[in-house]
Design a protein around this motif. Structure first.
Motif, PDB file in Angstrom:
ATOM      1  N   SER A  95       0.819  -1.219   0.000  1.00 32.44           N
ATOM      2  CA  SER A  95       0.000   0.000   0.000  1.00 32.44           C
ATOM      3  C   SER A  95       0.851   1.267   0.000  1.00 32.44           C
ATOM      4  O   SER A  95       0.335   2.351  -0.286  1.00 32.44           O
ATOM      5  N   GLN A  96       2.129   1.150   0.355  1.00 33.54           N
ATOM      6  CA  GLN A  96       3.026   2.301   0.383  1.00 33.54           C
ATOM      7  C   GLN A  96       4.385   1.886  -0.163  1.00 33.54           C
ATOM      8  O   GLN A  96       4.725   0.701  -0.171  1.00 33.54           O
ATOM      9  N   ASN A 103       2.783   7.301  -0.621  1.00 29.39           N
ATOM     10  CA  ASN A 103       1.648   6.395  -0.718  1.00 29.39           C
ATOM     11  C   ASN A 103       1.477   5.931  -2.157  1.00 29.39           C
ATOM     12  O   ASN A 103       1.775   6.670  -3.103  1.00 29.39           O
ATOM     13  N   ILE A 143      -2.310   0.217  -6.465  1.00 28.05           N
ATOM     14  CA  ILE A 143      -2.665  -0.947  -5.643  1.00 28.05           C
ATOM     15  C   ILE A 143      -3.386  -1.977  -6.503  1.00 28.05           C
ATOM     16  O   ILE A 143      -3.069  -3.173  -6.474  1.00 28.05           O
ATOM     17  N   MET A 176      -3.688  -7.321   2.417  1.00 25.98           N
ATOM     18  CA  MET A 176      -2.954  -6.060   2.432  1.00 25.98           C
ATOM     19  C   MET A 176      -1.907  -6.165   3.544  1.00 25.98           C
ATOM     20  O   MET A 176      -2.056  -5.612   4.631  1.00 25.98           O
ATOM     21  N   PRO A 198      -1.515   0.041   5.657  1.00 28.30           N
ATOM     22  CA  PRO A 198      -2.677   0.388   4.829  1.00 28.30           C
ATOM     23  C   PRO A 198      -3.541   1.510   5.400  1.00 28.30           C
ATOM     24  O   PRO A 198      -4.088   2.312   4.646  1.00 28.30           O
ATOM     25  N   ASN A 214      -2.827   5.010   4.450  1.00 27.34           N
ATOM     26  CA  ASN A 214      -3.149   5.360   3.059  1.00 27.34           C
ATOM     27  C   ASN A 214      -4.605   4.971   2.832  1.00 27.34           C
ATOM     28  O   ASN A 214      -4.961   4.303   1.860  1.00 27.34           O
ATOM     29  N   VAL A 261      -6.506   2.868  -0.348  1.00 23.50           N
ATOM     30  CA  VAL A 261      -6.745   1.452  -0.056  1.00 23.50           C
ATOM     31  C   VAL A 261      -8.239   1.157  -0.111  1.00 23.50           C
ATOM     32  O   VAL A 261      -8.671   0.133  -0.680  1.00 23.50           O
TER      33      VAL A 261
END
Length: 403
Positions: free
Chosen positions: A139-140, A160, A166, A203, A209, A212, A216
């Protein structure tokens, strides 16, 4: 806790909207239906056709995994040309692919620069098992949490990922594995013998997560949409280190399964392992878990617990874990520590792990011991990005020596 965490957590809503490339074209992947309607209007599509055209784009993007606007064969050539003027459909570059002896696959994906930034890279892992295939998604780029047992946490946060980036991990993995409608499974891939090859998403890759959240959320709502990727929310798990204020929102607004990186039963130990605990201690975290929307025996919370020799693995720790989780429908994943160069920890021995699991099991909680997967390619829990970072550092040293 540092101010930086507040900055990362406060993702502005506008950041959900996929970015544009340098020539001003808008990204298609990552857009919800309203976002796709916005693109179509920019391409000159009249309002009376928007709903139908959105359905067409949705089908091609999220069900068929199209990688080119020209692939959309039931869209007129004229409209495809107009779409190409205002929008783009790009896929990440696979910089590296490694396949473990156990069939686990790890991809290093490169995404293009955003604004004044530079291209970024993240790692995504596919874990095949009998009857299922799990994709571990990032996620980052990097992480701010600095968990002391996690190699990923030693990577500084770069930025992010967008909702599109993603989702592109999911779509690119499905493409590579041959998991899209009409595709044959990839040659030589170790995959489930039946059903979807990517049947579950976790995730649990690089990053936190819930720092962000908006991106997400949008990505997972698209992934769970029945007209697109179509994964059940029961097959999507979001793992957090304990960003307490965001946990209720995750339940209310995303509604997927929740996993908590717990790893200790006493604040003084968890403060060392998961520094976020200094801000949101165990009692607050577990109160948020008890109030998680939709929590039931059918929607249990998974508590992840890495087994560290002499740190958190005693019978007393196991009994305290049982006491802490009383009243929470839960299962506990016991994770043998995956070593990495420079780590200060060792993995608990097997007998210690089994004793811990037996105490938890006797109390009525499922406590499976997670079999390490992909260790030989640094794809196991807590190892992501380490190998690629090492390779780049080595290349920089060689370049400096050459100069």
């Amino acid at each position: 806790m540092t101010v930086q965490l507040d900055i990362v957590a406060a993702t502005p809503a506008a950041s959900v909207r996929p970015a544009s490339d340098e020539d001003g074209r808008m990204d298609l992947v990552g857009r919800d239906r309203d976002g796709l309607a916005e693109v179509l209007r920019a391409a000159g599509v009249p309002d009376r056709q928007i709903k139908m055209r959105v359905a067409q784009l949705w089908h091609w993007l999220y069900l068929r995994g199209a990688t080119s606007i020209d692939d959309m064969t039931n869209v007129s050539r004229e409209l495809r040309a107009r779409l190409a003027e205002v929008a783009q459909l790009a896929e990440p570059k696979i910089v590296d692919e490694q396949i473990s002896v156990d069939g686990t696959r790890k991809w290093l994906f490169r995404f293009p620069a955003r604004g004044a930034g530079r291209p970024v890279e993240v790692e995504t892992v596919y874990i095949p098992e009998e009857g299922r295939g799990t994709l571990c998604v990032s996620s980052q780029v990097g992480c701010t949490l600095n968990c002391s047992f996690c190699h990923t946490g030693t990577q500084r946060l770069v930025r992010n990922l967008t909702a599109g980036e993603i989702l592109q991990q999911i779509l690119a993995a499905r493409t590579r594995l041959g998991d899209l409608p009409g595709q044959a499974p990839a040659t030589g891939a170790i995959v489930p013998t039946e059903g979807r090859l990517v049947s579950n998403i976790v995730m649990m890759g690089m990053g936190e997560p819930l720092y962000n959240f908006d991106a997400v959320k949008q990505a997972l709502l698209i992934a769970s949409d029945g007209d697109g990727v179509g994964l059940s929310k029961r097959r999507i798990t979001l793992s957090t280190s304990g960003v307490v204020p965001m946990i209720p929102r995750a339940g209310d607004e995303i509604g997927v399964m929740l996993a908590i990186s717990l790893h200790a039963v006493r604040d003084e130990i968890r403060d060392e392992l998961v520094p976020l605990n200094k801000r949101y201690p165990i009692a607050e975290l577990l109160d948020a878990c008890r109030a998680y929307p939709g929590l039931s025996n059918a929607r249990r919370i998974t508590f992840e617990y890495v087994m560290l020799a002499g740190v958190n693995d005693s019978p007393a720790d196991a009994r305290e874990l049982v006491r802490l989780l009383k009243g929470i429908p839960a299962k506990i994943n016991l994770i043998p520590f995956n070593p990495w160069p420079g780590s200060a920890y060792d993995c608990s021995d097997w007998e210690t792990i089994e004793t811990f699991a037996e105490i938890v099991n006797r109390a009525g909680y499922a406590s499976p011991i997670r079999t390490p997967r992909g260790r030989d390619i640094s794809a196991a829990c807590g190892q992501l990005k380490s190998a690629s970072e090492k390779l780049r550092a080595s290349a920089r040293r060689q370049a400096a020596a050459a100069e």
